[in-house]
Design an enzyme around this catalytic site. Structure first.
Site, short mmCIF file in Angstrom:
data_model
loop_
_atom_site.label_atom_id
_atom_site.label_comp_id
_atom_site.label_asym_id
_atom_site.label_seq_id
_atom_site.Cartn_x
_atom_site.Cartn_y
_atom_site.Cartn_z
N ARG A 26 -3.45 12.22 -1.61
CA ARG A 26 -2.98 12.33 -0.21
C ARG A 26 -2.22 13.64 0.00
NH1 ARG A 26 -6.20 8.78 -0.38
NH2 ARG A 26 -5.69 6.63 -0.91
N ALA B 106 0.82 -1.23 0.00
CA ALA B 106 0.00 0.00 0.00
C ALA B 106 0.84 1.27 0.00
CB ALA B 106 -0.95 -0.01 1.20
N GLU C 53 6.28 1.74 -6.85
CA GLU C 53 7.72 2.08 -6.96
C GLU C 53 8.58 0.87 -6.59
OE1 GLU C 53 7.32 5.57 -4.38
OE2 GLU C 53 7.79 6.85 -6.11
N GLY D 261 7.95 9.80 -4.30
CA GLY D 261 9.30 10.07 -3.79
C GLY D 261 10.17 8.84 -3.75
N GLU E 48 -0.81 9.53 -4.88
CA GLU E 48 -0.13 10.57 -4.09
C GLU E 48 -0.90 11.89 -4.09
OE1 GLU E 48 1.35 8.24 -5.76
OE2 GLU E 48 3.20 7.64 -4.79
C1 1HE Z 1 -2.21 1.80 5.98
C2 1HE Z 1 -1.88 2.07 4.64
C3 1HE Z 1 -0.79 2.94 4.40
C4 1HE Z 1 -3.55 0.73 4.64
N1 1HE Z 1 -0.15 3.45 5.47
N2 1HE Z 1 -1.54 2.34 7.01
N3 1HE Z 1 -0.86 4.76 -0.13
C5 1HE Z 1 -2.19 4.88 -0.26
O1 1HE Z 1 -2.72 5.95 -0.38
C6 1HE Z 1 -2.99 3.61 -0.17
C7 1HE Z 1 -3.74 3.57 1.13
N4 1HE Z 1 -4.40 2.31 1.36
C8 1HE Z 1 -5.51 1.92 0.68
O2 1HE Z 1 -5.98 2.56 -0.24
C9 1HE Z 1 -6.17 0.66 1.15
O3 1HE Z 1 -5.72 0.38 2.47
C10 1HE Z 1 -5.86 -0.58 0.26
C11 1HE Z 1 -6.60 -0.43 -1.08
C12 1HE Z 1 -4.37 -0.76 0.05
C13 1HE Z 1 -6.36 -1.87 0.99
O4 1HE Z 1 -7.73 -1.71 1.33
P1 1HE Z 1 -8.36 -2.65 2.47
O5 1HE Z 1 -9.84 -2.34 2.49
O6 1HE Z 1 -7.95 -4.06 2.26
O7 1HE Z 1 -7.67 -2.22 3.84
P2 1HE Z 1 -7.96 -0.93 4.75
O8 1HE Z 1 -9.13 -1.20 5.66
O9 1HE Z 1 -8.02 0.32 3.96
O10 1HE Z 1 -6.63 -0.88 5.61
C14 1HE Z 1 -6.35 -1.85 6.61
C15 1HE Z 1 -5.43 -1.20 7.62
O11 1HE Z 1 -4.20 -0.90 6.99
C16 1HE Z 1 -6.00 0.11 8.12
O12 1HE Z 1 -5.59 0.27 9.47
P3 1HE Z 1 -6.62 -0.07 10.67
O13 1HE Z 1 -5.83 0.34 11.90
O14 1HE Z 1 -7.84 0.74 10.43
O15 1HE Z 1 -6.87 -1.55 10.60
C17 1HE Z 1 -5.29 1.13 7.28
O16 1HE Z 1 -5.18 2.39 7.88
C18 1HE Z 1 -3.92 0.48 7.11
N5 1HE Z 1 -3.25 0.97 5.93
N6 1HE Z 1 -2.73 1.39 3.82
C19 1HE Z 1 -0.53 3.15 6.72
N7 1HE Z 1 -0.37 3.25 3.16
C20 1HE Z 1 8.15 7.52 -1.04
S1 1HE Z 1 6.74 8.41 -1.26
C21 1HE Z 1 5.50 7.24 -1.63
C22 1HE Z 1 4.18 7.92 -1.55
C23 1HE Z 1 3.03 6.97 -1.45
O17 1HE Z 1 3.18 5.78 -1.39
S2 1HE Z 1 1.49 7.70 -1.42
C24 1HE Z 1 0.36 6.36 -1.44
C25 1HE Z 1 0.07 5.86 -0.07
#
Ligand code: 1HE
Length: 259
Positions: free
Chosen positions: A137, A62, A114, A142, A134
């Site tokens: 958010r 993710a 990435e 990066g 990104e």
């Molecule tokens: C997380 C993260 C995360 C999930 N950091 N905690 N990345 C994103 O914007 C993608 C964000 N994530 C999602 O869109 C979804 O989680 C998924 C599509 C990947 C999966 O969905 P799902 O329904 O299976 O899971 P969920 O219920 O959204 O997430 C489960 C838990 O994982 C939940 O925490 P909980 O405490 O509520 O159980 C989420 O908060 C956690 N979680 N993704 C932290 N990314 C070098 S720069 C790079 C810049 C980027 O990568 S920007 C993109 C970031």
């Protein structure tokens, strides 16, 4: 099974199976995980000839750990330095010399894309989807996407992918080069392991040349690239397996190429 923090490593013969294992966070990458990835691929076990990289659970990765990012309140310079650690870690993967086959499933998004783009071969199952969220958010890529993803799909399409907040499914990803094969749900790891095992039988220098020279040469001018290619070919030609590899073909013992 060796434990490197959030990375689990298991040797399957000469294949190192490396699993990013933070399924409760959908394998989001925090600082410890990026350091573990860089450290592993900088100095992989000697017995590993090829690696398979996957993520634990239904999602590959993710991306950036958004919880850690919010908690640390990174300044611009701190975030820049963090990005440079990602660049270091993913450079160890792309240019370190160990071939890496990615087994993808579910989300391959943001920093997860990435991470996948630093692998040399990518097998996706039917549940896979690719995105660069990104902009959604309020941050920017990066971990190397502008370079690696931009080169795979072209900079124009990458701009559109981010701006229009597009998500590409596995088949669309295949057409764009984000993955190289699509298999039924749940079969990516098995297929990636098979590709990796077969690649362990190549001459080590041939594998080294494939994964280090091609992308570097594509950063060069035509004349420099052709010169570098001839140098690389000369070095591979010095390998001890060359005579046996050619004899296998000339004596008609080699597996035939299939269409
Ligand atoms: C997380 C993260 C995360 C999930 N950091 N905690 N990345 C994103 O914007 C993608 C964000 N994530 C999602 O869109 C979804 O989680 C998924 C599509 C990947 C999966 O969905 P799902 O329904 O299976 O899971 P969920 O219920 O959204 O997430 C489960 C838990 O994982 C939940 O925490 P909980 O405490 O509520 O159980 C989420 O908060 C956690 N979680 N993704 C932290 N990314 C070098 S720069 C790079 C810049 C980027 O990568 S920007 C993109 C970031």
């Amino acid at each position: 099974m060796a434990d490197h923090g959030a990375l689990q490593v298991e040797m399957r013969g000469a294949v190192a199976l490396v699993t990013v294992s933070r399924p409760e966070r959908r394998n989001a990458i925090d600082e410890a995980t990026v350091e573990a990835i860089g450290a592993f691929f900088q100095k992989p076990p000697k017995e590993a000839k090829v690696a398979v990289l996957t993520g634990a659970g239904p999602h590959f990765c993710a991306g950036l750990d958004l919880e850690e990012h919010a908690r640390l309140k990174r300044t611009p310079v701190e975030f820049m330095r963090m990005c440079q650690r990602w660049h270091w870690a993913f450079d160890q993967m792309q240019f370190g010399g160990l071939p890496i086959v990615a087994a993808l499933q579910g989300a391959v998004v943001g920093g997860g894309l990435e991470l996948a783009a630093a692998c040399h071969s990518r097998v996706a199952d039917a549940t896979t989807f690719f995105a660069l969220p990104e902009g959604q958010r309020a941050i920017f890529t990066g971990g190397g996407a502008t370079v690696r993803v931009g080169r795979i799909i072209g900079p124009g399409r990458m701009v559109d992918m981010m701006l229009a907040a597009r998500t590409y499914g596995a088949e669309r990803g295949l057409a764009l080069g984000l993955c190289h094969e699509v298999v039924p749900a749940g079969q990516a790891l098995e297929r990636a392991l098979a590709i990796a095992e077969a690649a362990t039988h190549h001459a080590p220098l041939s594998n080294y040349a494939m994964v280090t020279a091609i992308s570097r040469i594509n950063d060069m001018s035509t004349t420099d690239g052709l010169f570098a290619e001839s140098l690389m070919a000369g070095i591979v030609q010095s390998g001890p397996e060359v005579a046996a590899g050619l004899a296998e073909f000339l004596e008609k013992r080699a597996k035939r190429l299939e269409s």
